[in-house]
Write an enzyme that holds these catalytic residues in place. Sequence first.
Site, mmCIF file in Angstrom:
data_model
loop_
_atom_site.group_PDB
_atom_site.id
_atom_site.type_symbol
_atom_site.label_atom_id
_atom_site.label_comp_id
_atom_site.label_asym_id
_atom_site.label_seq_id
_atom_site.Cartn_x
_atom_site.Cartn_y
_atom_site.Cartn_z
ATOM 1 N N GLY A 268 -14.564 70.360 115.858
ATOM 2 C CA GLY A 268 -14.560 71.081 114.602
ATOM 3 C C GLY A 268 -15.829 70.995 113.795
ATOM 4 N N THR A 269 -16.889 70.384 114.329
ATOM 5 C CA THR A 269 -18.121 70.229 113.552
ATOM 6 C C THR A 269 -19.024 71.450 113.627
ATOM 7 O OG1 THR A 269 -19.024 69.024 115.455
ATOM 8 C CG2 THR A 269 -18.166 67.719 113.624
ATOM 9 N N HIS A 487 7.391 50.431 96.589
ATOM 10 C CA HIS A 487 6.523 50.331 97.774
ATOM 11 C C HIS A 487 5.189 51.033 97.520
ATOM 12 C CE1 HIS A 487 5.978 50.013 102.253
ATOM 13 N NE2 HIS A 487 5.124 51.015 101.998
ATOM 14 N N GLU A 488 5.247 52.282 97.052
ATOM 15 C CA GLU A 488 4.008 53.026 96.816
ATOM 16 C C GLU A 488 3.245 52.452 95.624
ATOM 17 O OE1 GLU A 488 2.902 55.045 98.951
ATOM 18 O OE2 GLU A 488 4.757 55.005 100.117
ATOM 19 N N ASP A 563 2.114 50.811 108.071
ATOM 20 C CA ASP A 563 1.164 49.907 107.418
ATOM 21 C C ASP A 563 0.802 48.744 108.334
ATOM 22 O OD1 ASP A 563 1.368 51.519 105.170
ATOM 23 O OD2 ASP A 563 3.032 50.347 104.343
#
Length: 675
Positions: A268-269, A487-488, A563
Amino acid sequence: MGAVNDPHTQDGPPAAGPSPRRRPGPPPPPPPDPPGWRVEGAPPPPPPPQRAPGGGDGRRRLPGGARFWWILVALLAVNWAIVALLPSGGPDRITVPYTTFRTEVNEGNVREITSSGNSIQGAFKDAVDYDGRSGTDFRTERPTYADDETFQAMIEKGVVINARPPDEGRPLWQTLVLGFGPTILLVALFIWFLRRMSAGAGGLSSIGRSKAKRYDASGQRVTFEDVAGIDEAEEELKEVVDFLRNPDKYRRLGAAIPKGVLLSGPPGTGKTLLARAVAGEADVPYFSLSASEFVEMIVGVGASRVRDLFAQAKAAAPAIIFIDELDAIGRQRGGGASLGGNDEREQTLNQILTEMDGFSGSEGVIVLAATNRPEILDAALLRPGRFDRRVTVSPPDQAGRKAILTVHTRGVPVDPGVDLNAIASSTPGMAGADLKNLVNEAALTAARRGHERVQTGDFTDALEKLLLGVERRIVLSPAERERTAFHESGHALLGMLQPGADPVRKVSIVPRGRALGVTFQSPESDRYGYDAEYLMGRIIGALGGRAAEEIVYGDVTTGAESDLEQVTRLARMMVGRWGMSEAIGPVSVLPGPQDEPLLFPGSPGQVSERTRQMVDDEVRRIVEECYAEAVRLLRENRPRLDALAHALLEHETLDEADAYRAADMGRSGKVGAAD
């Protein structure tokens, strides 16, 4: 928690001296001009003979040769024999003696007859058995010495005597059609099939032709004005454009342009866009195809397609050949995936090497290729004389991303209040294709909302959709919704407390993708190197959700799965690849994502069991220390954690300013940040 995207030979005189009997001749004529290039003031060279796509001089010929005609004669003979064995037509009659015929006449069992000379054909009223056969249709022969009493008997018995001639078999036209028609039809289909193949419409002879698509300047033209954000790669390719435009300037100085240019970089560059821009700027034909299109299950087809592609390009010179995904056929030879010397991929690669060696530098054909994995390419492709110039196309920086957004919003009505610079700073690691998709998603969002112009909210919502996922319309229970908020909040608060951490851009407990909530962080400017302190802060922030659940509820849930995967991977890379552990030291003991496990010194077969155990111990130590720090910071800032969680429960989504305000954490309180 949101994560930062890391990043000729010349003929000489004869060997013997001149013969004493000969006089020295005139000097040899000057060498001709390079083929395919017109010299100013000189008459144009005669056009090359046009060849048919399948070979030859383009004239269609019928198949010939002794073998073909013998096969044709054999088919006709077989066809005629089969027809001869078929019934000749008319009813299937039994042959009976004349005496049987007279008996049946006298008994009144004959319905009708047809006679010609001494041949009699007719039909019985009831079936008659004779010589193992039974039927009503018959034939017989009248002896020459027979009397006429039979005729009188037939008159008396009411036998119908017909005036038509007897059955003489099928007509001549039917015999000809059945005898020769199938063979002629088969040969006609065979000839038609061969002519279609020679014309390239399909079939076996066309599989060796190149499938490259040709783009001329008369079509949709791409120039360097359509390319932005990759200025270094663009500058490297401008020399190629200048050579294609002004080849004499280089030939006068004895300079040769690189035969091949390899564009490497992440997906995608803009590698393909760069190649098309080179062709558009140079105003030359552009042949484009993917490397995988060379390969077929029939061995030798790939090499044939390579020859055809280079022949087309030389005939249209000056021209550009672009091969996308070169690693599909350019992988290093002799690996485990190879099947030996006759492997189709190796034959195709060998043919590409041969064709590029055949360039004298004056044909005006330049080969551009693109790959995402240059490290696995065969060394013969990268030596001088082939792909002797390598251009790395990297993801754009913030200024480059703004330039790319400017290019892609030229045809989009954007609201004057939209700050492209702010959007560019919120999209680190995004490539040109990602930014184009972002603009398109923002336009779709604006159209869905009935806006006349694309507004800032459309861009931010489109960015959230791309980075965080699509919102899921599921109903969470109050308890699960509250746990998700804490949590967030743990992720976000640790991101605010950690010195040098990336700013928290958005916190949400709206389910997106596979997550019940998201915390998005991104740096204020692009980063290309990361120290151990920053990485440890990333691990602490990623463990903030689990730590908050433990502090508030005394237990943990499965919501921290991703996480834990993230922190384990990050800690293992710190220890095994980046030398950030005193116990392991400055050595790399883990293979990189592009390394061959059997060849890399750090593969499981090369690293001792003791070293692997040390790596595991160090990873566990780093994660446990970071988790303890996360718990400590959240306990000390429990009021801020509760306030942030309650704000999330009330508003569901908090942007940057609202999140810092809810946690009573002004940006001026962050180390290295200011309001």
